[in-house]
Scaffold this motif. Structure first.
Motif, PDB file in Angstrom:
ATOM      1  N   THR A  52       6.410   8.928   8.612  1.00  0.00           N
ATOM      2  CA  THR A  52       7.182   9.257   8.526  1.00  0.00           C
ATOM      3  C   THR A  52       6.499  10.931   8.115  1.00  0.00           C
ATOM      4  OG1 THR A  52       9.181   7.803   8.056  1.00  0.00           O
ATOM      5  CG2 THR A  52       9.887   9.865   7.814  1.00  0.00           C
ATOM      6  N   ARG A  53       6.696  11.792   8.604  1.00  0.00           N
ATOM      7  CA  ARG A  53       6.456  13.390   8.406  1.00  0.00           C
ATOM      8  C   ARG A  53       6.969  13.596   7.450  1.00  0.00           C
ATOM      9  NH1 ARG A  53       6.465  18.087  12.726  1.00  0.00           N
ATOM     10  NH2 ARG A  53       5.933  19.961  10.807  1.00  0.00           N
ATOM     11  N   ILE A  54       6.577  14.511   5.584  1.00  0.00           N
ATOM     12  CA  ILE A  54       6.892  14.231   4.894  1.00  0.00           C
ATOM     13  C   ILE A  54       6.976  15.727   4.306  1.00  0.00           C
ATOM     14  CG2 ILE A  54       7.115  11.803   3.866  1.00  0.00           C
ATOM     15  CD1 ILE A  54       4.868  12.203   2.232  1.00  0.00           C
ATOM     16  N   ASN A  55       6.025  16.209   5.096  1.00  0.00           N
ATOM     17  CA  ASN A  55       5.198  17.691   4.252  1.00  0.00           C
ATOM     18  C   ASN A  55       4.337  18.403   5.412  1.00  0.00           C
ATOM     19  OD1 ASN A  55       5.565  19.908   2.152  1.00  0.00           O
ATOM     20  ND2 ASN A  55       3.556  18.461   1.593  1.00  0.00           N
ATOM     21  N   ASP A  56       4.357  19.204   5.177  1.00  0.00           N
ATOM     22  CA  ASP A  56       2.933  20.322   6.077  1.00  0.00           C
ATOM     23  C   ASP A  56       2.345  21.254   4.829  1.00  0.00           C
ATOM     24  OD1 ASP A  56       4.024  20.278   8.747  1.00  0.00           O
ATOM     25  OD2 ASP A  56       5.884  20.820   7.625  1.00  0.00           O
TER      26      ASP A  56
ATOM     27  N   PRO B 257       0.869  -0.664   0.093  1.00  0.00           N
ATOM     28  CA  PRO B 257       0.102  -0.018   0.506  1.00  0.00           C
ATOM     29  C   PRO B 257       0.712   0.882  -0.143  1.00  0.00           C
ATOM     30  CG  PRO B 257      -0.040  -0.643   2.021  1.00  0.00           C
ATOM     31  CD  PRO B 257       0.984  -1.979   1.389  1.00  0.00           C
ATOM     32  N   ASP B 258       0.101   2.420  -0.759  1.00  0.00           N
ATOM     33  CA  ASP B 258       0.444   3.416  -0.362  1.00  0.00           C
ATOM     34  C   ASP B 258      -0.067   4.636   0.385  1.00  0.00           C
ATOM     35  OD1 ASP B 258       2.895   3.681  -2.066  1.00  0.00           O
ATOM     36  OD2 ASP B 258       2.277   3.990  -3.546  1.00  0.00           O
ATOM     37  N   GLU B 259       0.012   5.021   1.407  1.00  0.00           N
ATOM     38  CA  GLU B 259      -0.823   5.543   2.092  1.00  0.00           C
ATOM     39  C   GLU B 259      -0.005   6.662   2.927  1.00  0.00           C
ATOM     40  OE1 GLU B 259      -3.700   3.812   6.199  1.00  0.00           O
ATOM     41  OE2 GLU B 259      -2.529   2.864   5.173  1.00  0.00           O
ATOM     42  N   TYR B 260      -0.896   7.351   3.156  1.00  0.00           N
ATOM     43  CA  TYR B 260      -0.444   8.966   3.643  1.00  0.00           C
ATOM     44  C   TYR B 260      -1.612   9.763   4.520  1.00  0.00           C
ATOM     45  CZ  TYR B 260       1.974   8.228  -0.145  1.00  0.00           C
ATOM     46  OH  TYR B 260       3.159   8.523  -1.265  1.00  0.00           O
ATOM     47  N   ARG B 261      -1.354  10.494   5.031  1.00  0.00           N
ATOM     48  CA  ARG B 261      -2.445  11.094   6.546  1.00  0.00           C
ATOM     49  C   ARG B 261      -1.732  12.178   6.639  1.00  0.00           C
ATOM     50  NH1 ARG B 261      -1.363   8.620  11.665  1.00  0.00           N
ATOM     51  NH2 ARG B 261      -2.272   6.503  10.184  1.00  0.00           N
ATOM     52  N   ILE B 262      -2.763  13.337   6.766  1.00  0.00           N
ATOM     53  CA  ILE B 262      -3.238  14.779   6.749  1.00  0.00           C
ATOM     54  C   ILE B 262      -3.914  15.029   8.215  1.00  0.00           C
ATOM     55  CG2 ILE B 262      -3.530  16.567   6.189  1.00  0.00           C
ATOM     56  CD1 ILE B 262      -3.717  15.733   3.641  1.00  0.00           C
ATOM     57  N   ASN B 263      -3.445  15.450   9.056  1.00  0.00           N
ATOM     58  CA  ASN B 263      -3.241  15.807  10.716  1.00  0.00           C
ATOM     59  C   ASN B 263      -4.339  17.506  10.482  1.00  0.00           C
ATOM     60  OD1 ASN B 263      -1.510  17.302  10.762  1.00  0.00           O
ATOM     61  ND2 ASN B 263      -0.654  15.476  12.624  1.00  0.00           N
ATOM     62  N   ASP B 264      -5.135  17.399  11.543  1.00  0.00           N
ATOM     63  CA  ASP B 264      -5.283  19.049  11.733  1.00  0.00           C
ATOM     64  C   ASP B 264      -4.764  19.729  11.895  1.00  0.00           C
ATOM     65  OD1 ASP B 264      -4.456  18.016  14.197  1.00  0.00           O
ATOM     66  OD2 ASP B 264      -5.918  18.167  15.590  1.00  0.00           O
ATOM     67  N   LYS B 265      -3.512  19.717  12.157  1.00  0.00           N
ATOM     68  CA  LYS B 265      -1.946  20.153  11.880  1.00  0.00           C
ATOM     69  C   LYS B 265      -1.820  21.109  10.715  1.00  0.00           C
ATOM     70  CE  LYS B 265      -1.254  19.981  16.755  1.00  0.00           C
ATOM     71  NZ  LYS B 265       0.161  19.197  17.852  1.00  0.00           N
ATOM     72  N   GLY B 266      -1.969  20.112   9.689  1.00  0.00           N
ATOM     73  CA  GLY B 266      -1.452  20.569   8.062  1.00  0.00           C
ATOM     74  C   GLY B 266      -0.026  19.748   8.107  1.00  0.00           C
ATOM     75  N   GLN B 267       0.090  18.331   8.759  1.00  0.00           N
ATOM     76  CA  GLN B 267       1.138  17.646   8.871  1.00  0.00           C
ATOM     77  C   GLN B 267       0.612  16.655   8.314  1.00  0.00           C
ATOM     78  OE1 GLN B 267       1.677  17.077  13.380  1.00  0.00           O
ATOM     79  NE2 GLN B 267       3.153  18.596  13.039  1.00  0.00           N
ATOM     80  N   VAL B 268       1.824  16.350   6.795  1.00  0.00           N
ATOM     81  CA  VAL B 268       1.069  14.973   5.779  1.00  0.00           C
ATOM     82  C   VAL B 268       2.911  13.947   6.622  1.00  0.00           C
ATOM     83  CG1 VAL B 268       1.658  14.772   3.708  1.00  0.00           C
ATOM     84  CG2 VAL B 268       0.458  16.547   4.592  1.00  0.00           C
ATOM     85  N   PHE B 269       2.104  12.764   6.671  1.00  0.00           N
ATOM     86  CA  PHE B 269       2.795  12.119   6.612  1.00  0.00           C
ATOM     87  C   PHE B 269       2.882  10.577   5.782  1.00  0.00           C
ATOM     88  CE2 PHE B 269       2.032  13.758  10.856  1.00  0.00           C
ATOM     89  CZ  PHE B 269       3.346  13.470  11.694  1.00  0.00           C
TER      90      PHE B 269
END
Length: 124
Positions: free
Chosen positions: A52-56, A32-44
């Motif tokens: 692993t945090r990869i972007n904001d 799987p290729d999976e990503y998550r964006i949290n409420d602070k705009g941090q992309v994992f």
């Protein structure tokens, strides 16, 4: 596979929360290729080993994403069409939790365009 669920679950939390998980599964390797964006705009990026945090992304971009979710009425969207390669979006908010799954042959262009917008968030 939890991502293929299309049920809506009302959440009861006194602390506002928001997050989006998205990605794809299946294919030859079924990795799987999976990503998550949290409420602070941090992309994992999510892997078997962890995240692993990869972007904001900016607050403006987060507002844009939330607006699109409202516009397409994501909370009430009914879509569960897995395929050889399946794409998914899962939204967790203080009001609901909702997942949708589709494949390359699914005809929902609005959702596919939203997915492309989410993919742009993983690029620094």
């Amino acid at each position: 596979m939890a991502q293929s669920c299309t049920s809506t679950v009302k959440t009861s939390s006194s602390t506002p929360q928001f997050g989006i998980q998205f990605g794809r599964t299946g294919g030859f390797t079924n990795i799987p290729d999976e990503y998550r964006i949290n409420d602070k705009g941090q992309v994992f990026r999510i892997t078997r080993e962890g995240s692993t945090r990869i972007n904001d992304i900016s607050r403006k971009e987060m507002r844009s994403i939330r607006k699109i979710l409202d516009t397409i009425d994501f909370e009430h969207l009914q879509l569960n069409e897995p395929g050889n390669i399946s794409y998914f979006i899962k939204v967790i908010s203080s009001d609901y939790e909702k997942s949708v799954t589709w494949n390359d042959k699914t005809s929902n262009s609005t959702l596919k365009d939203f997915y492309k917008k989410l993919l742009n968030t993983i690029k620094p």
